[in-house]
Design an enzyme around this catalytic site. Structure first.
Site, PDB file in Angstrom:
ATOM      1  N   ASP A  38       2.887  13.260  15.533  1.00 50.88           N
ATOM      2  CA  ASP A  38       3.063  13.246  14.208  1.00 50.88           C
ATOM      3  C   ASP A  38       1.530  13.352  13.517  1.00 50.88           C
ATOM      4  O   ASP A  38       1.470  12.666  12.711  1.00 50.88           O
ATOM      5  CB  ASP A  38       3.669  12.307  13.604  1.00 50.88           C
ATOM      6  N   LEU A  64       0.730  -1.195   0.147  1.00 55.31           N
ATOM      7  CA  LEU A  64      -0.278  -0.021  -0.061  1.00 55.31           C
ATOM      8  C   LEU A  64       1.067   1.242   0.036  1.00 55.31           C
ATOM      9  O   LEU A  64       0.172   2.478  -0.313  1.00 55.31           O
ATOM     10  CB  LEU A  64      -1.113  -0.069   1.373  1.00 55.31           C
ATOM     11  N   GLU A 118       7.353  -0.429   5.403  1.00 53.33           N
ATOM     12  CA  GLU A 118       6.400  -0.385   4.251  1.00 53.33           C
ATOM     13  C   GLU A 118       5.001  -0.877   4.851  1.00 53.33           C
ATOM     14  O   GLU A 118       4.915  -1.401   6.036  1.00 53.33           O
ATOM     15  CB  GLU A 118       6.726  -1.581   3.185  1.00 53.33           C
ATOM     16  N   VAL A 119       3.963  -0.565   4.466  1.00 50.69           N
ATOM     17  CA  VAL A 119       2.699  -0.905   4.873  1.00 50.69           C
ATOM     18  C   VAL A 119       1.967  -1.813   3.464  1.00 50.69           C
ATOM     19  O   VAL A 119       1.804  -1.578   2.232  1.00 50.69           O
ATOM     20  CB  VAL A 119       1.586   0.317   4.953  1.00 50.69           C
ATOM     21  N   PHE A 140       9.972   4.281   8.314  1.00 51.33           N
ATOM     22  CA  PHE A 140      10.572   3.049   8.841  1.00 51.33           C
ATOM     23  C   PHE A 140      10.138   1.870   8.143  1.00 51.33           C
ATOM     24  O   PHE A 140      10.726   0.691   8.681  1.00 51.33           O
ATOM     25  CB  PHE A 140       9.842   3.253  10.385  1.00 51.33           C
ATOM     26  N   GLY A 144       7.072   4.202   4.075  1.00 52.74           N
ATOM     27  CA  GLY A 144       7.342   5.395   5.134  1.00 52.74           C
ATOM     28  C   GLY A 144       8.549   5.218   5.521  1.00 52.74           C
ATOM     29  O   GLY A 144       9.700   4.624   5.037  1.00 52.74           O
TER      30      GLY A 144
END
Length: 512
Positions: free
Chosen positions: A367, A253, A260-261, A258, A256
């Site tokens: 954040d 998806l 992946e998603v 840190f 980022g």
């Protein structure tokens, strides 16, 4: 099912107190999602102490105890699960939080069942038009969601008076478009219910049947019960540290700072979001501290953490899946670009509600921005990414050396001194409002991070954009107060945004 008798309420008058109006402006609203983390256990009630929504009934000897009926079908995944069909009756043997042990009165089999798939027999919860534990605001979101039309309705419990109910109906107004009308349902001292004192009913079911035949003073005739999406089944019992092989990664998806998603499946059955952590990004211990912290934050406007995989890298963090992705991406999409201002403000109200919960829990986000808010299929917003959040003792938190944070969303005191509080989150929320009202534009357009830092030190604030109401811009400016202590609370922001269009109007319809 038959009538469900009312137990008299001395605190309720039967002389027909006037009710007020609660219009809702022309916009689609989100479907309310019941908090899946609730561990409330409902115990059997002796027949001599019946509550509103229950009735006396003689049961089979085999049915003595807590009997539930299935609202949805369930296919068991594990050997100790009990599968059942919609409408099947079961006897509850033990209650274990979100999973109950039960015996089917049809198949005589025993096993665990998801408690949010069933309702106690002979209660209002078995009716498709009854919505338990839903606020007035979420009732409006539910009724205005896609799939419902004028005449859709629901019955909900009163937020302020236990044992009382309200009828919410979707109507159409030539001036305001789709609106929601609310009617208080009163109880008679000798049993029974009424909306208008000129006609009473022995039970709510009879009341619904009457108003389905004719409006009889309501804004319109009741037509179809509000659509209720099938709830997501509770997470597996005691599944926290799970085997890596139980997760199947299906679709990437995004990526980022840190990792992946991914969209994936747990045990080939439950759709989840999977965050993978780049090897070496941080220690397993630090990650687990963050994950354990995130797990304590459970609210229906926050993305829920389900489980982790930490025995070897890459580390996985398993959360609930949100079909429409980040709010930032949604706002920039064709679908998001068609969302009208009232719905945009509703997004803001939902986020403020989630942040108000974080505020009450003495946490900070650090954040908060549109990229870290996710959107469900039914346009429900949930706050995500608590990777940098920390519990605080004295409402002060100093950023770690070298921590990266987005300058354009960060309060001046956090930029200059590295100190984050809930009030710096409020500043970020003001920037998020700008993102929402501009459909995902980058804040401080045309300015570099260095330019922004200099401008802020000189008192600069972004000007009002063309389609932003003055009242909303006033809220932004409140969030951007130089002195952190002068910024509003999230509780205040939620209350203002919830009633942005209706703050000066009544909540309930006049009696017919």
């Amino acid at each position: 099912m038959g009538c469900i008798k009312s137990k008299g309420k001395d605190s309720l008058s039967d002389d027909g107190v006037d009710l007020k109006t609660q219009p809702v402006r022309n916009t689609e609203r989100t479907i309310y999602v019941r908090d899946p983390t609730s561990n409330k256990q409902q115990r059997p009630v002796p027949e001599s102490q019946l509550l509103p929504g229950q009735r006396f009934q003689t049961k089979d000897p085999e049915e003595q105890g807590d009997i539930v009926v299935a609202l949805y079908p369930y296919d068991g995944i594990h050997p100790d699960d009990l599968s059942f069909k919609k409408g099947e009756k079961m006897k509850v043997l033990e209650e274990h939080g979100e999973w109950w042990k039960a015996k089917s009165l049809l198949t005589k089999k025993e096993g665990f069942i998801p408690s949010n798939y069933v309702a106690k027999l002979n209660t209002l919860e078995t009716e498709e038009w009854f919505f338990k534990d839903i606020t007035r605001k979420d009732a409006e979101r539910q009724l205005l969601a896609p799939g419902n039309s004028a005449g859709a309705f629901l019955i909900r419990e009163s937020e302020t008076l236990k044992g009382s109910f309200s009828l919410s109906v979707r109507d159409f107004d030539p001036v305001h478009g789709d609106v929601i009308k609310h009617y208080k349902i009163r109880s008679l001292d000798n049993g029974g219910y009424y909306i208008s004192p000129r006609i009473t009913f022995p039970c709510i079911s009879d009341m619904i049947k009457h108003y389905q035949k004719q409006a009889d003073g309501l804004c319109r005739r009741l037509e179809k019960a509000c659509i209720s999406p099938k709830p997501q089944k509770p997470w597996d019992k005691d599944a926290w540290e799970i085997p890596r092989e139980s997760i199947k990664l299906v679709k990437r998806l995004g990526a980022g700072q840190f990792g992946e998603v991914w969209m994936g499946y747990y045990n080939n059955s439950t759709k989840v979001a999977v965050k993978t952590l780049k090897p070496g990004t941080m220690s397993v211990q630090a990650f687990l501290e963050e994950a354990n912290l995130m797990k304590t934050l459970q609210h229906d406007k926050l993305v829920r953490l389900y489980a982790v995989v930490t025995r070897e890298e890459p580390i996985y963090i398993i959360t609930e899946y949100m079909a429409k992705g980040s709010l930032l991406d949604f706002l920039k999409s064709d679908e998001g670009g068609k969302v009208l201002l009232p719905k945009l403000i509703d997004f803001s109200a939902q986020i403020a509600e989630g942040m108000a919960y974080i505020e009450r829990k003495n946490y900070i986000h650090r954040d908060l921005r549109a990229a870290n808010v996710l959107v469900s299929e039914s346009l429900m917003c949930k706050i995500a990414d608590f990777g940098l959040a920390r519990v605080i003792e004295d409402n002060e938190y100093t950023a770690r050396e070298g921590a990266k944070f987005p300058i354009k969303w960060t309060a001046p005191e956090a930029i200059n001194f590295g100190c984050f509080t809930i009030k710096s989150d409020v500043w970020s929320f003001g920037i998020l409002l700008y993102e929402i009202v501009t459909y995902g534009k980058i804040p401080y357009p045309g300015r570099t991070n260095a330019d922004v830092m200099t401008a802020l030190s000189q008192g600069y604030r972004m000007p009002r954009v063309e389609n932003c109401p003055d009242e909303l811009y006033d809220i932004m400016k409140m969030c951007w107060k130089e002195k952190a202590e002068e910024r509003p609370t999230f509780d205040y922001l939620q209350s203002v945004l919830d009633d942005f269009y209706t703050a000066t109007e009544g909540q309930y319809q006049q009696q017919p």
